[in-house]
Design an enzyme around this catalytic site. Structure first.
Site, PDB file in Angstrom:
ATOM      1  N   CYS A   2      37.276   4.315  29.618  1.00 44.17           N
ATOM      2  CA  CYS A   2      36.367   5.299  29.006  1.00 44.17           C
ATOM      3  C   CYS A   2      35.791   4.701  27.725  1.00 44.17           C
ATOM      4  O   CYS A   2      36.213   3.648  27.271  1.00 44.17           O
ATOM      5  CB  CYS A   2      37.134   6.566  28.649  1.00 44.17           C
ATOM      6  SG  CYS A   2      38.067   7.263  30.010  1.00 44.17           S
ATOM      7  N   ARG A  27      31.015   2.091  30.173  1.00 39.27           N
ATOM      8  CA  ARG A  27      32.488   2.124  30.276  1.00 39.27           C
ATOM      9  C   ARG A  27      32.945   3.320  31.112  1.00 39.27           C
ATOM     10  O   ARG A  27      34.139   3.423  31.434  1.00 39.27           O
ATOM     11  CB  ARG A  27      33.119   2.193  28.897  1.00 39.27           C
ATOM     12  CG  ARG A  27      32.805   1.024  27.979  1.00 39.27           C
ATOM     13  CD  ARG A  27      33.333   1.264  26.581  1.00 39.27           C
ATOM     14  NE  ARG A  27      34.766   1.280  26.576  1.00 39.27           N
ATOM     15  CZ  ARG A  27      35.531   0.202  26.361  1.00 39.27           C
ATOM     16  NH1 ARG A  27      34.960  -0.969  26.148  1.00 39.27           N
ATOM     17  NH2 ARG A  27      36.838   0.260  26.383  1.00 39.27           N
ATOM     18  N   TRP A  90      35.654   7.823  32.399  1.00 41.46           N
ATOM     19  CA  TRP A  90      35.843   7.304  33.766  1.00 41.46           C
ATOM     20  C   TRP A  90      37.125   7.960  34.237  1.00 41.46           C
ATOM     21  O   TRP A  90      38.195   7.689  33.712  1.00 41.46           O
ATOM     22  CB  TRP A  90      35.962   5.779  33.747  1.00 41.46           C
ATOM     23  CG  TRP A  90      36.228   5.176  35.090  1.00 41.46           C
ATOM     24  CD1 TRP A  90      35.480   5.328  36.220  1.00 41.46           C
ATOM     25  CD2 TRP A  90      37.327   4.339  35.456  1.00 41.46           C
ATOM     26  NE1 TRP A  90      36.031   4.623  37.251  1.00 41.46           N
ATOM     27  CE2 TRP A  90      37.156   4.011  36.829  1.00 41.46           C
ATOM     28  CE3 TRP A  90      38.419   3.831  34.793  1.00 41.46           C
ATOM     29  CZ2 TRP A  90      38.047   3.192  37.516  1.00 41.46           C
ATOM     30  CZ3 TRP A  90      39.313   3.004  35.464  1.00 41.46           C
ATOM     31  CH2 TRP A  90      39.125   2.700  36.817  1.00 41.46           C
ATOM     32  N   ASN A 114      41.326   7.000  25.802  1.00 40.61           N
ATOM     33  CA  ASN A 114      41.035   6.007  26.832  1.00 40.61           C
ATOM     34  C   ASN A 114      42.380   5.420  27.243  1.00 40.61           C
ATOM     35  O   ASN A 114      43.148   4.973  26.393  1.00 40.61           O
ATOM     36  CB  ASN A 114      40.118   4.905  26.276  1.00 40.61           C
ATOM     37  CG  ASN A 114      39.886   3.802  27.292  1.00 40.61           C
ATOM     38  OD1 ASN A 114      40.062   3.999  28.493  1.00 40.61           O
ATOM     39  ND2 ASN A 114      39.501   2.618  26.818  1.00 40.61           N
ATOM     40  N   GLY A 115      42.692   5.464  28.542  1.00 46.28           N
ATOM     41  CA  GLY A 115      43.967   4.901  29.011  1.00 46.28           C
ATOM     42  C   GLY A 115      44.637   5.869  29.975  1.00 46.28           C
ATOM     43  O   GLY A 115      44.043   6.839  30.435  1.00 46.28           O
ATOM     44  N   GLU A 500      32.987 -13.451  46.353  1.00 47.15           N
ATOM     45  CA  GLU A 500      32.163 -12.788  45.333  1.00 47.15           C
ATOM     46  C   GLU A 500      30.971 -12.086  45.953  1.00 47.15           C
ATOM     47  O   GLU A 500      30.637 -10.958  45.582  1.00 47.15           O
ATOM     48  CB  GLU A 500      31.711 -13.817  44.293  1.00 47.15           C
ATOM     49  CG  GLU A 500      30.728 -13.313  43.258  1.00 47.15           C
ATOM     50  CD  GLU A 500      31.272 -12.195  42.375  1.00 47.15           C
ATOM     51  OE1 GLU A 500      32.480 -11.894  42.450  1.00 47.15           O
ATOM     52  OE2 GLU A 500      30.464 -11.609  41.622  1.00 47.15           O
ATOM     53  N   LYS A 504      30.135  -8.030  45.668  1.00 49.64           N
ATOM     54  CA  LYS A 504      28.874  -7.446  45.165  1.00 49.64           C
ATOM     55  C   LYS A 504      28.368  -6.361  46.107  1.00 49.64           C
ATOM     56  O   LYS A 504      27.962  -5.288  45.691  1.00 49.64           O
ATOM     57  CB  LYS A 504      27.827  -8.549  45.002  1.00 49.64           C
ATOM     58  CG  LYS A 504      28.109  -9.504  43.877  1.00 49.64           C
ATOM     59  CD  LYS A 504      27.897  -8.872  42.532  1.00 49.64           C
ATOM     60  CE  LYS A 504      28.951  -8.713  41.532  1.00 49.64           C
ATOM     61  NZ  LYS A 504      30.268  -9.051  41.468  1.00 49.64           N
ATOM     62  N   GLU A 507      30.621  -3.245  45.944  1.00 49.47           N
ATOM     63  CA  GLU A 507      30.663  -2.415  44.727  1.00 49.47           C
ATOM     64  C   GLU A 507      29.335  -1.755  44.381  1.00 49.47           C
ATOM     65  O   GLU A 507      29.342  -0.764  43.665  1.00 49.47           O
ATOM     66  CB  GLU A 507      31.220  -3.175  43.541  1.00 49.47           C
ATOM     67  CG  GLU A 507      30.515  -4.383  43.081  1.00 49.47           C
ATOM     68  CD  GLU A 507      31.231  -4.998  41.843  1.00 49.47           C
ATOM     69  OE1 GLU A 507      31.085  -6.185  41.648  1.00 49.47           O
ATOM     70  OE2 GLU A 507      31.906  -4.288  41.091  1.00 49.47           O
ATOM     71  N   HIS A 523      41.045 -17.009  63.800  1.00 48.69           N
ATOM     72  CA  HIS A 523      42.410 -16.447  63.757  1.00 48.69           C
ATOM     73  C   HIS A 523      42.391 -14.934  63.623  1.00 48.69           C
ATOM     74  O   HIS A 523      43.287 -14.354  63.014  1.00 48.69           O
ATOM     75  CB  HIS A 523      43.180 -17.087  62.600  1.00 48.69           C
ATOM     76  CG  HIS A 523      43.301 -18.570  62.726  1.00 48.69           C
ATOM     77  ND1 HIS A 523      44.050 -19.196  63.676  1.00 48.69           N
ATOM     78  CD2 HIS A 523      42.707 -19.571  62.018  1.00 48.69           C
ATOM     79  CE1 HIS A 523      43.944 -20.503  63.573  1.00 48.69           C
ATOM     80  NE2 HIS A 523      43.140 -20.762  62.558  1.00 48.69           N
ATOM     81  N   LYS A 623      33.089  -0.741  33.913  1.00 45.40           N
ATOM     82  CA  LYS A 623      32.814  -2.138  33.567  1.00 45.40           C
ATOM     83  C   LYS A 623      34.085  -2.896  33.238  1.00 45.40           C
ATOM     84  O   LYS A 623      34.213  -4.058  33.580  1.00 45.40           O
ATOM     85  CB  LYS A 623      31.861  -2.200  32.377  1.00 45.40           C
ATOM     86  CG  LYS A 623      31.470  -3.604  31.972  1.00 45.40           C
ATOM     87  CD  LYS A 623      30.794  -4.345  33.116  1.00 45.40           C
ATOM     88  CE  LYS A 623      30.481  -5.770  32.783  1.00 45.40           C
ATOM     89  NZ  LYS A 623      30.056  -6.534  33.982  1.00 45.40           N
TER      90      LYS A 623
END
Ligand code: AGP
Length: 628
Positions: A2, A27, A90, A114-115, A500, A504, A507, A523, A623
C-alpha cells in the site's frame, strides 16, 4: 503493498495529501482514504473504494474548507500547521470495500498501515472484537492503541511501544490522535517509512511521492517509532530509547509521473529502454578505451574487487522478473567468469535449509528494493555473515541500505506494475558484472573486453530499431488475442526471456502463459498443443541451440499451434514455419535476449490494451510486494 502519505505543515492539507497519494497509487489502487484535522480540531475522515479519483469525488468543497486552506486549527494562527494522513490500498486482509479502506478508527485514533499483521486473530483477544467495523488487520492496531492509551493514562510513547510489542508480521503505520492536534505518530517493522523535510513534514512509503524540492530524508529502521509535533520530532529505537538520526541528502530525479503523451506509463517505460541503456553504459564503460568501468555505487570498489577474486560461487536470490533476470545472469557469469551460480526465488530460499560455503557471494536483485521475500532472504544471509551485493532501482531502499555492495539499475522510476526497463537494465548489469568478474579473475583478454564494449554500444540503436516494428506488434497482438493459452519457449540465455515474456502476458492481459525450456516440450507440454494454443519461440542465431529450437518449433507447428518466432536469423524457412516471424538485429548471442524481450513486452501490452485493460494497474497486483 500500500501507499502511506502523511503531512504536517502549512497550506491546503487535503490537497497535499491527495497530491502525495496520486504519486503512490502505483503501490495499490483498491481503495483510498484520508483523515485530517479540521479547523475545529475534529478529525475528518473520507474513504472511497476504487482508485484515487473516487476519493477525489467525495472531497467536496465544504470538506476541503473544513481542513482550512492554511490548515488552521482553532486557536492557532493562520501561519501554523494542519496535519493529515492518507492511504492507497492493495487489499490483503479484507476485500477491497469502503469499510475496509484505511484510515481505520478506534476512539481518537486514526490509523493507516502497509503490511500484514500475522497474529491479528490472537490480538482480537486483547480488544473487544464486537467493536470491529471492518475485516482488516489494520483496525486491530487502532483498537490496541486505544486500549493501551487508556491503560497508560494518555502516555502516547508507552501506548505505541506496547502496541508494537504485540504485533507480529510486517507493518508501516502512521497515526493521528484526535486528542493531540498537530501531532503524528509513525512506526515500522518491514515495509518502508521515510520522514521527509520540505515546507512541512511528510511521512511517506517512498520518496517518489514528494516534490523535487524535498532532499532531506530520514529512513525509519525496523522497530523505530517517530513522534512529530508541530515542527519538532523525536525518534525512539526498538528499546524505547530516544535516538538522534541524521538526515540523508537524496539526489532527486525529476518527478516522472508524467506519461509524456504515452497512454500508459508501461509503454513510456518500454520506449525509455534505449536511453536507460545509454545511461548505464556511459556510467560503466570507457567508450574510447574500450574498457569496462564497473564499480558498485555503494561500498568500496577495491574491496569489492578483492572479494570477487576469491568468491567460490554466487547465489542469486530474487522474485518475479528480477528472478528471471537472475536466471539470465547465471548463464552469463558461468560462461564468462567461470564461477558457479545458483539462482532461487526468495520465497523458496527463506523457508529451506540453504547450504553455502563461506566464500559464497549472495546477489539480491530487486527493482523496488522493498520486496518482503527478498528482504527476509537478506536477513537470513546476513545472520550467516556472508557477503552481499544488490542490484536495485531505488537508492536508499531497504535492500540498498543493508547490503555490503550496492549496484543501481539506473532505470529511473518505474511506475508500471509490469517491469520492463528495470528488467532490461538488470540484464545489462548482469552482463557487465559477468565480464567484470572475468576481468578481475584474469580470464578476460583486453581484445575480448574491447569487442564486448563495442557490442554493448550497439544495443541502444538496435533497441530503437526493434521498437520501430510497431506494425508487427499490432498485427501479432490482434492475431493472438483470441488464443486461450500460450507457451513461450527458449533455450540457453533465451529461456529466462521466455519466462519473462509469459509473465508479461499473464500480469497485464490475464491470459494463461507458460515459459518453458524448449527442450522440455516433449516431456509433457506438447500434449497441450492444438490449434487453440499459441507458441512463442525465441531462436538463437545459429548453432546447436538454433537447430534444436527449430525442431521444437516444427513439433508445435505440426500440431496446429499458432507460431510466433523471434530470432537472430532471417530465413525464408523461418518465415514459412512461423505465422508471425520477427528477425532481430545481428548481435553476439548473449546480447540478443536484451533485444528479444522488447517484442514480448510490446505484444503483451497491445493485447492488454485491445481488451481495454489498464496495463499500469493490473488487477490483484502491486508494484512492490512488501508483504510475504
Ligand atoms: C514483474 O513485472 C512483476 N511486477 C513482479 O514479478 C516483480 O518483478 C516482483 O514482484 C519483484 O519485484 P522487485 O524487483 O521490486 O523485487
Amino acid at each position: 503493498m500500500c501507499g502511506i502519505f502523511a503531512y504536517s505543515g502549512p497550506g491546503d492539507v487535503t490537497q497535499t495529501l491527495m497530491d502525495g497519494l496520486r504519486k503512490l497509487e502505483y503501490r495499490g489502487y483498491d481503495s483510498s482514504g484520508i483523515a485530517f484535522f479540521s479547523t475545529d480540531d475534529r478529525i475528518q475522515c473520507v474513504r472511497a473504494c476504487g482508485d484515487i479519483s473516487e476519493l477525489e469525488k467525495l472531497l467536496s468543497d465544504e470538506v476541503r474548507e473544513s481542513s482550512g486552506k492554511t490548515g488552521v486549527h482553532s486557536g492557532m494562527t493562520s501561519s501554523m500547521n494542519g496535519s493529515g494522513i492518507g492511504h492507497t490500498r492493495w487489499a490483503t486482509h479484507g476485500a477491497p470495500t469502503k469499510d475496509n479502506a484505511h484510515p481505520h478508527r478506534a476512539g481518537p485514533f486514526y490509523v493507516i498501515h502497509n503490511g500484514v499483521i500475522e497474529n491479528e486473530g490472537e490480538l482480537k483477544n486483547l480488544i473487544d472484537p464486537q467493536s470491529l467495523a471492518s475485516e482488516t488487520d489494520t483496525e486491530v492496531i487502532a483498537h490496541l492503541l486505544l486500549r493501551f492509551y487508556k491503560e497508560e493514562k494518555g502516555d502516547l510513547v508507552k501506548s505505541v511501544f506496547k502496541t508494537m510489542n504485540c504485533l507480529k508480521g510486517s507493518y508501516a503505520v502512521t497515526v493521528l490522535c484526535e486528542e493531540r492536534p498537530g501531532e503524528m505518530i509513525a512506526f515500522k517493522q518491514g515495509p518502508p517509512l521515510a520522514l521527509c523535510k520540505g515546507e512541512g513534514w511528510i511521512i511517506s512509503s517512498d520518496i517518489y511521492s514528494v516534490g523535487e524540492d524535498v532532499q532531506e530524508v530520514i529512513f525509519l529502521e525496523d522497530g523505530e517509532a517517530l513522534f512529530l509535533k508541530d515542527q519538532e520530532f523525536q525518534i525512539y529505537d526498538r528499546q524505547g530509547r530516544k535516538i538522534q538520526k541524521e538526515f540523508k541528502i537524496i539526489p532527486r530525479e525529476q518527478s516522472l509521473l508524467d506519461k509524456k503523451g504515452f497512454p500508459h506509463f508501461m509503454l513510456k517505460e518500454i520506449f525509455e529502454q534505449p536511453d536507460v541503456t545509454r545511461k548505464i553504459l556511459e556510467n560503466s564503460i570507457h567508450r574510447h578505451e574500450g574498457q569496462l568501468n564497473v564499480k558498485p555505487a555503494g561500498g568500496d570498489h577495491e574491496s569489492f574487487n578483492r572479494l570477487i577474486k576469491k568468491v567460490s560461487s554466487v547465489r542469486i536470490v530474487a522474485c518475479g522478473s528480477s528472478y528471471f533476470a537472475g536466471l539470465f545472469g547465471k548463464y552469463l557469469i558461468e560462461e564468462f567468469a567461470d564461477v558457479m551460480v545458483e539462482v532461487e526465488p526468495a520465497s523458496e530460499f527463506i523457508y529451506r535449509k540453504a547450504v553455502f560455503d563461506t566464500n559464497t557471494l549472495i546477489l539480491f536483485i530487486s527493482q523496488s528494493g522493498e520486496t518482503a521475500d527478498t528482504l527476509t532472504a537478506l536477513n537470513r544471509v546476513k545472520e550467516k555473515g556472508l557477503k552481499t551485493i544488490s542490484l536495485c532501482n531505488v537508492p536508499n531502499s531497504s535492500l540498498d541500505r543493508q547490503v555490503d555492495y550496492g549496484f543501481y539499475m539506473q532505470a529511473g522510476q518505474e511506475v508500471g506494475v509490469a517491469s520492463t526497463k528495470a528488467f532490461t537494465s538488470s540484464l545489462i548489469w548482469l552482463i557487465l558484472l559477468a565480464f567484470h568478474f572475468s576481468k578481475e579473475r584474469k580470464t578476460l583478454s583486453s581484445e575480448r573486453e574491447k569487442s564486448l564494449v563495442k557490442s554493448l554500444l550497439q544495443l541502444p540503436p538496435y533497441m530503437e530499431q526493434v521498437l520501430g516494428y510497431e506494425d508487427f506488434f499490432l498485427e501479432t497482438a490482434e492475431a493472438l488475442k483470441t488464443f486461450s493459452g500460450f507457451l513461450y519457449l527458449g533455450r540457453g540465455v533465451f529461456y529466462p526471456i521466455a519466462l519473462e515474456g509469459a509473465l508479461k502476458l499473464k500480469e497485464i492481459a490475464y491470459i494463461h502463459a507458460e515459459g518453458y525450456p524448449a527442450g522440455e516440450m516433449k516431456h509433457g507440454p506438447l500434449a497441450l498443443i492444438d490449434k487453440n494454443k499459441a507458441v512463442v519461440a525465441l531462436l538463437p542465431s545459429e548453432g546447436i541451440l538454433y537447430d534444436k529450437t527449430l525442431t521444437n518449433l516444427k513439433e508445435a507447428r505440426t500440431r496446429g499451434a499458432e507460431i510466433i518466432g523471434l530470432g537472430g536469423k532471417d530465413t525464408s524457412e523461418l518465415k514459412k514455419l512461423c505465422n508471425h516471424y520477427l528477425p532481430l538485429p545481428k548481435l553476439p548471442e548473449f546480447l540478443l535476449p536484451v533485444l528479444a524481450v522488447i517484442p514480448l513486452q510490446m505484444m503483451a501490452y497491445y493485447i492488454s490494451r485491445s481488451f481495454g485493460y489498464n496495463a499500469d494497474r493490473p488487477r490483484n497486483l502491486a508494484k512492490s510486494v512488501t508483504v510475504e
